[in-house]
Structures are given as C-alpha cells and as structure tokens.
Design a protein around this motif. Structure first.
Motif, PDB file in Angstrom:
ATOM      1  N   ALA A  51       0.816  -1.321   0.092  1.00  0.00           N
ATOM      2  CA  ALA A  51       0.085  -0.121  -0.117  1.00  0.00           C
ATOM      3  C   ALA A  51       0.944   1.379  -0.048  1.00  0.00           C
ATOM      4  CB  ALA A  51      -0.995   0.079   1.182  1.00  0.00           C
ATOM      5  N   PRO A  52       0.561   2.415  -0.625  1.00  0.00           N
ATOM      6  CA  PRO A  52       1.154   3.629  -0.481  1.00  0.00           C
ATOM      7  C   PRO A  52       1.732   3.875   0.764  1.00  0.00           C
ATOM      8  CG  PRO A  52      -1.064   3.711  -1.817  1.00  0.00           C
ATOM      9  CD  PRO A  52      -1.063   2.590  -1.182  1.00  0.00           C
ATOM     10  N   VAL A  53       0.966   3.751   1.928  1.00  0.00           N
ATOM     11  CA  VAL A  53       1.410   3.979   3.207  1.00  0.00           C
ATOM     12  C   VAL A  53       1.326   2.515   3.797  1.00  0.00           C
ATOM     13  CG1 VAL A  53       1.213   4.916   5.578  1.00  0.00           C
ATOM     14  CG2 VAL A  53       0.746   6.101   3.346  1.00  0.00           C
ATOM     15  N   TYR A  54       2.630   1.858   3.766  1.00  0.00           N
ATOM     16  CA  TYR A  54       2.616   0.553   4.000  1.00  0.00           C
ATOM     17  C   TYR A  54       2.065   0.033   5.492  1.00  0.00           C
ATOM     18  CZ  TYR A  54       4.828  -4.324   4.713  1.00  0.00           C
ATOM     19  OH  TYR A  54       4.949  -5.676   4.930  1.00  0.00           O
ATOM     20  N   LYS A  55       2.628   0.710   6.446  1.00  0.00           N
ATOM     21  CA  LYS A  55       2.340   0.388   7.860  1.00  0.00           C
ATOM     22  C   LYS A  55       1.593   1.512   8.478  1.00  0.00           C
ATOM     23  CE  LYS A  55       5.787  -0.072  10.683  1.00  0.00           C
ATOM     24  NZ  LYS A  55       6.822  -0.749  11.807  1.00  0.00           N
ATOM     25  N   ILE A  56       0.582   1.284   9.271  1.00  0.00           N
ATOM     26  CA  ILE A  56      -0.350   2.253   9.804  1.00  0.00           C
ATOM     27  C   ILE A  56      -0.502   1.691  11.197  1.00  0.00           C
ATOM     28  CG2 ILE A  56      -2.312   3.748  10.162  1.00  0.00           C
ATOM     29  CD1 ILE A  56      -2.565   3.743   7.323  1.00  0.00           C
ATOM     30  N   GLN A  57      -0.175   2.404  12.283  1.00  0.00           N
ATOM     31  CA  GLN A  57      -0.180   1.854  13.638  1.00  0.00           C
ATOM     32  C   GLN A  57       0.101   0.411  13.874  1.00  0.00           C
ATOM     33  OE1 GLN A  57      -4.470   2.859  14.247  1.00  0.00           O
ATOM     34  NE2 GLN A  57      -4.046   4.406  15.827  1.00  0.00           N
ATOM     35  N   GLY A  58       1.309   0.185  13.128  1.00  0.00           N
ATOM     36  CA  GLY A  58       1.694  -1.231  13.550  1.00  0.00           C
ATOM     37  C   GLY A  58       1.304  -2.204  12.535  1.00  0.00           C
ATOM     38  N   VAL A  59       0.253  -1.789  11.758  1.00  0.00           N
ATOM     39  CA  VAL A  59      -0.589  -2.895  10.900  1.00  0.00           C
ATOM     40  C   VAL A  59       0.144  -2.564   9.416  1.00  0.00           C
ATOM     41  CG1 VAL A  59      -2.462  -3.918  10.030  1.00  0.00           C
ATOM     42  CG2 VAL A  59      -2.653  -2.995  12.188  1.00  0.00           C
ATOM     43  N   CYS A  60       0.601  -3.790   8.748  1.00  0.00           N
ATOM     44  CA  CYS A  60       1.196  -3.799   7.566  1.00  0.00           C
ATOM     45  C   CYS A  60       0.216  -3.973   6.548  1.00  0.00           C
ATOM     46  CB  CYS A  60       2.685  -4.745   7.463  1.00  0.00           C
ATOM     47  SG  CYS A  60       3.762  -4.371   8.614  1.00  0.00           S
ATOM     48  N   ARG A  61       0.301  -3.549   5.077  1.00  0.00           N
ATOM     49  CA  ARG A  61      -0.984  -3.704   4.262  1.00  0.00           C
ATOM     50  C   ARG A  61      -0.300  -3.945   2.983  1.00  0.00           C
ATOM     51  NH1 ARG A  61      -4.404   1.334   4.162  1.00  0.00           N
ATOM     52  NH2 ARG A  61      -2.074   2.206   4.121  1.00  0.00           N
ATOM     53  N   ASN A  62      -1.071  -4.997   2.193  1.00  0.00           N
ATOM     54  CA  ASN A  62      -0.786  -5.248   0.670  1.00  0.00           C
ATOM     55  C   ASN A  62      -1.813  -5.297  -0.044  1.00  0.00           C
ATOM     56  OD1 ASN A  62       2.152  -5.508   1.091  1.00  0.00           O
ATOM     57  ND2 ASN A  62       1.964  -7.564   1.197  1.00  0.00           N
ATOM     58  N   ARG A  63      -1.778  -4.841  -1.309  1.00  0.00           N
ATOM     59  CA  ARG A  63      -2.969  -4.608  -2.407  1.00  0.00           C
ATOM     60  C   ARG A  63      -3.028  -5.288  -3.272  1.00  0.00           C
ATOM     61  NH1 ARG A  63      -4.046   2.084  -1.544  1.00  0.00           N
ATOM     62  NH2 ARG A  63      -5.258   1.641   0.473  1.00  0.00           N
ATOM     63  N   MET A  64      -4.136  -5.560  -3.907  1.00  0.00           N
ATOM     64  CA  MET A  64      -4.195  -5.918  -5.371  1.00  0.00           C
ATOM     65  C   MET A  64      -5.340  -4.883  -5.854  1.00  0.00           C
ATOM     66  SD  MET A  64      -4.232 -10.092  -5.804  1.00  0.00           S
ATOM     67  CE  MET A  64      -4.015  -9.721  -7.589  1.00  0.00           C
ATOM     68  N   VAL A  65      -5.115  -4.524  -7.022  1.00  0.00           N
ATOM     69  CA  VAL A  65      -6.208  -3.505  -7.647  1.00  0.00           C
ATOM     70  C   VAL A  65      -6.826  -4.291  -8.933  1.00  0.00           C
ATOM     71  CG1 VAL A  65      -6.250  -1.472  -8.886  1.00  0.00           C
ATOM     72  CG2 VAL A  65      -4.786  -1.554  -7.044  1.00  0.00           C
ATOM     73  N   ILE A  66      -8.106  -4.075  -9.031  1.00  0.00           N
ATOM     74  CA  ILE A  66      -8.911  -4.867 -10.075  1.00  0.00           C
ATOM     75  C   ILE A  66      -9.506  -3.685 -10.892  1.00  0.00           C
ATOM     76  CG2 ILE A  66     -10.310  -6.660 -10.786  1.00  0.00           C
ATOM     77  CD1 ILE A  66      -9.625  -8.314  -8.366  1.00  0.00           C
ATOM     78  N   LYS A  67      -9.481  -3.630 -11.980  1.00  0.00           N
ATOM     79  CA  LYS A  67     -10.091  -2.692 -12.961  1.00  0.00           C
ATOM     80  C   LYS A  67     -11.075  -3.644 -13.587  1.00  0.00           C
ATOM     81  CE  LYS A  67      -6.775   0.765 -14.210  1.00  0.00           C
ATOM     82  NZ  LYS A  67      -6.014   1.792 -15.068  1.00  0.00           N
ATOM     83  N   CYS A  68     -12.195  -3.344 -13.322  1.00  0.00           N
ATOM     84  CA  CYS A  68     -13.631  -4.007 -13.850  1.00  0.00           C
ATOM     85  C   CYS A  68     -14.828  -3.318 -14.110  1.00  0.00           C
ATOM     86  CB  CYS A  68     -13.950  -5.124 -12.919  1.00  0.00           C
ATOM     87  SG  CYS A  68     -14.256  -4.370 -11.213  1.00  0.00           S
ATOM     88  N   ARG A  69     -15.787  -3.864 -14.478  1.00  0.00           N
ATOM     89  CA  ARG A  69     -17.158  -3.086 -14.465  1.00  0.00           C
ATOM     90  C   ARG A  69     -17.901  -3.789 -13.435  1.00  0.00           C
ATOM     91  NH1 ARG A  69     -18.322   1.401 -15.705  1.00  0.00           N
ATOM     92  NH2 ARG A  69     -17.442   1.328 -17.579  1.00  0.00           N
ATOM     93  N   LEU A  70     -18.292  -3.021 -12.295  1.00  0.00           N
ATOM     94  CA  LEU A  70     -18.929  -3.526 -10.996  1.00  0.00           C
ATOM     95  C   LEU A  70     -20.171  -3.897 -11.500  1.00  0.00           C
ATOM     96  CD1 LEU A  70     -17.738  -1.501  -8.201  1.00  0.00           C
ATOM     97  CD2 LEU A  70     -17.427  -4.018  -8.819  1.00  0.00           C
TER      98      LEU A  70
END
Length: 366
Positions: free
Chosen positions: A319-338
C-alpha cells in the motif's frame, strides 16, 4: 445520458471573478527569500490589510515543517508505528516543539540526534500552516492572523466560532488548510493566496489533477465576492502546469476534455470501476505468505469460474503507506465493470480466502 452539465456564467450580485496571478517560486530562493511567502504575496497581504480588507491564505499542509532529516545519513525521522515521516509542530503555548504523525497521532519529543546514525545534525525541511503563521506575524506584527486547521479547530464548535470571528473582522488574515477553501462567503475578502499550489498534483491518485483543479477554482472564488474587486495569487514551482492554468482561468470545459481523454486512454473511471483488495496483518511474514496465496487465489478464480469477466489485475504490491499503527498492508487492484457478476467474484474471494486467513490476518475490498 444520465448527467447534464449546468453552466453558471455569472457570479451572484454582479460580482466579477478575481484577477489571478501565477507566481513562479523557483527564483525566490536565488533572490535570498527563504520564506514560504513570495515577495508579491507578502506585499499584497500588507496592502490589503492597510486598506481595511481581509485575506485568505491556503496551504494544504498543517504543522510547522514537513519532515526532520539527518544531514549526515539523509534519513527522515519516521513514526515507529507507521511508515511515514513525522511532522514537526510547535506547541501552542510555547516551549520546545514535538514530532507528530499525521496518520496515527503518535507524538514524540524532537530528538537531539539521528536515531539511525546518532549524528546531531538534524534539519527541518518544508513548511506547514504553523510556519506560515509565524512568518505572517513577523511580516505584519499588527495584523491579526487566524489559523484554521485540524490542530486549532478540533474542539466542538471551534470551526464555527473561527468563521464567525473572521466574518466579524476580528482577524485580518484567515490562514488554513482545505477548511478555508469551500463554501465561505466573506464580502470583505479581496485577496486569496495559495501556497504550494502544485503539491497535490503529485499524489498517488488518478484523481490528483481533478482534485487540484477543484480545490484551486474553489479557493480563488473566495475573493471579490463583495462590491470591491478581488485578486488571487497562486504560488507554484510548476508555473507551466496546464491544470493550474485552466483552474486560474476557471475553464472547466477544457479541463474536462483533457482529463476525460486521459482517463479513456489509461482506462480509469468513469471508463471502468476499480476494486482494491487489501490484506492487513501485524505479522509481516504472515502477510507476505498470504499475499502470495491471494495472488494464486485470484488467478484461479479469473481463469476458472469467472473467466467470462473482462478484468485488468495489478499487484499485489505494498500500500502507498505500508504500515499504519503497526499494521502492514498489501494490495491488489482490479479494474472491472462492477455488476452482479463481478461483485459475486469479489464476494467469493472475500469469503473463501477469509475462511483460511486466520485471526491474525484481515482481508477487505474497497
């Protein structure tokens, strides 16, 4: 065909849009001016104050300085709980300032040496609303400056009290963040100043240009709403930016044509929808393994039962800010038609992957 552009060509009461000046700040340092306020803006604030009118200054950054950097190793002092640099704030009632994380609120005293290399040579870089307030008080000792940001307007009703005080002429200059840009009608404001107008252009967001355009057109419109003509001074280190130029000209239609063409070419909304799958955990090793499994999970779903969907998949990545309050975050981005089918796929990933995630890992979809 669902939306119609409604054009308002005149301001209320026959008022005219302010004259707008784009000021190139690149030469100010070379001329010996290290202040956040350029020479022209400083002169105009003083002129307007002497004439009995008011000014609004906008800077989209609170605090005193943006970051504290070690001159020896080059590292910025970061929040221990978030992967961002901490901002220096001066205390409201004097004394030594402190470092504040704008993500989690963590506060710490300013260290005497670099935590990484123990060098005593620390330097504060950049500036926020507190620094500009200090500069204004030095420039115009008799001027009454009202600073409005989340540091000063966090108490109940303080926002309304500040606006009422400015409207009642209890202050000559209203300085603040986005709070000062939208919806206010101050008839005696004849000058608007924007500091670092281009800073929001470089954010990690496809809407950066749109938001910068909206923000500038809004804040320019705070000047000259009464009988007297207004003036706006836009300080930037990127005076050739077409987005800033179009915002100063209030030329929405040209901006729209430019931006919609770019969105179509790069396949961004409104030509698609975007779903962001986020994995979060305090255990970095656990998160890393789960991220690999999520990628396989999504690929199996896309190549199997949901192969009929047209998708563009990016990641996983931090994630753009990887860690917030000690919690690490990874992402996947999906472009679609909801639609029903794509939502069904996202729900399938959430429930099936979530069952095997365990209590120390969370998954969410935005």
């Amino acid at each position: 065909g669902k939306y119609t552009l409604v054009k308002m060509r005149q301001r209320f009461g026959g008022a005219r849009l302010p004259e707008v000046r784009i000021v190139d700040m690149r030469g100010e340092t070379g001329n010996g001016n290290l202040s956040p306020l350029g020479e022209e803006l400083a002169h105009e604030v003083a002129r307007v104050k002497d004439g009995g009118d008011q000014s609004v200054l906008f800077l989209n950054r609170r605090g005193y300085s943006h970051q504290t950097v070690c001159r020896s190793c080059g590292k910025a002092i970061s929040c221990p709980r978030c992967s961002v640099a901490m901002n220096y704030h001066v205390r409201r009632f004097g004394g030594e300032g402190e470092l504040v994380c704008h993500w989690c609120g963590h506060r710490a005293p300013l260290p005497t040496e670099c935590p990484a290399c123990h060098s005593p040579h620390l330097a504060r870089q950049g500036f926020g609303t507190q620094r500009v307030e200090e500069e204004l008080e030095a420039l115009l000792p008799k001027a009454r400056v009202l600073r409005m940001d989340t540091d000063t307007a966090s108490a109940k009703f303080s926002y309304d009290r500040m606006l009422g005080a400015f409207r009642a002429h209890e202050a000559d200059v209203l300085l603040g963040t986005q709070m000062v840009t939208k919806g206010h009608d101050f008839p005696d404001v004849t000058l608007v100043g924007v500091l670092m107008a281009d800073s929001s252009l470089y954010l990690d967001d496809y809407r950066a240009a749109e938001r910068t355009f909206a923000m500038l057109t809004q804040v320019i419109g705070r000047a000259g709403r009464g009988k007297r003509e207004g003036r706006a001074i836009i300080q930037t280190t990127n005076p050739d930016s077409e987005i800033i130029r179009l915002a100063c000209e209030q030329d929405y239609e040209t901006f729209y044509e430019r931006e919609i063409r770019l969105r179509r070419l790069l396949v961004f909304p409104p030509f698609c929808d975007i779903a962001v799958i986020t994995l979060a955990s305090r255990d970095e090793a656990l998160l890393s393994g789960a991220t690999v499994r999520l990628r396989e999970w999504v690929r199996d779903a896309v190549s199997g039962p949901y192969s009929d969907l047209k998708l563009m998949i990016f990641g996983p990545f931090e994630a753009p800010v990887y860690k917030i309050q000690g919690v690490c975050r990874n992402r996947m981005v999906i472009k679609c038609r909801l639609n029903r089918r794509s939502r069904e796929m996202l729900a399938h990933i959430l429930t099936d992957f979530g069952k095997n995630a365990g209590k120390r890992l969370s998954i969410s979809v935005d």
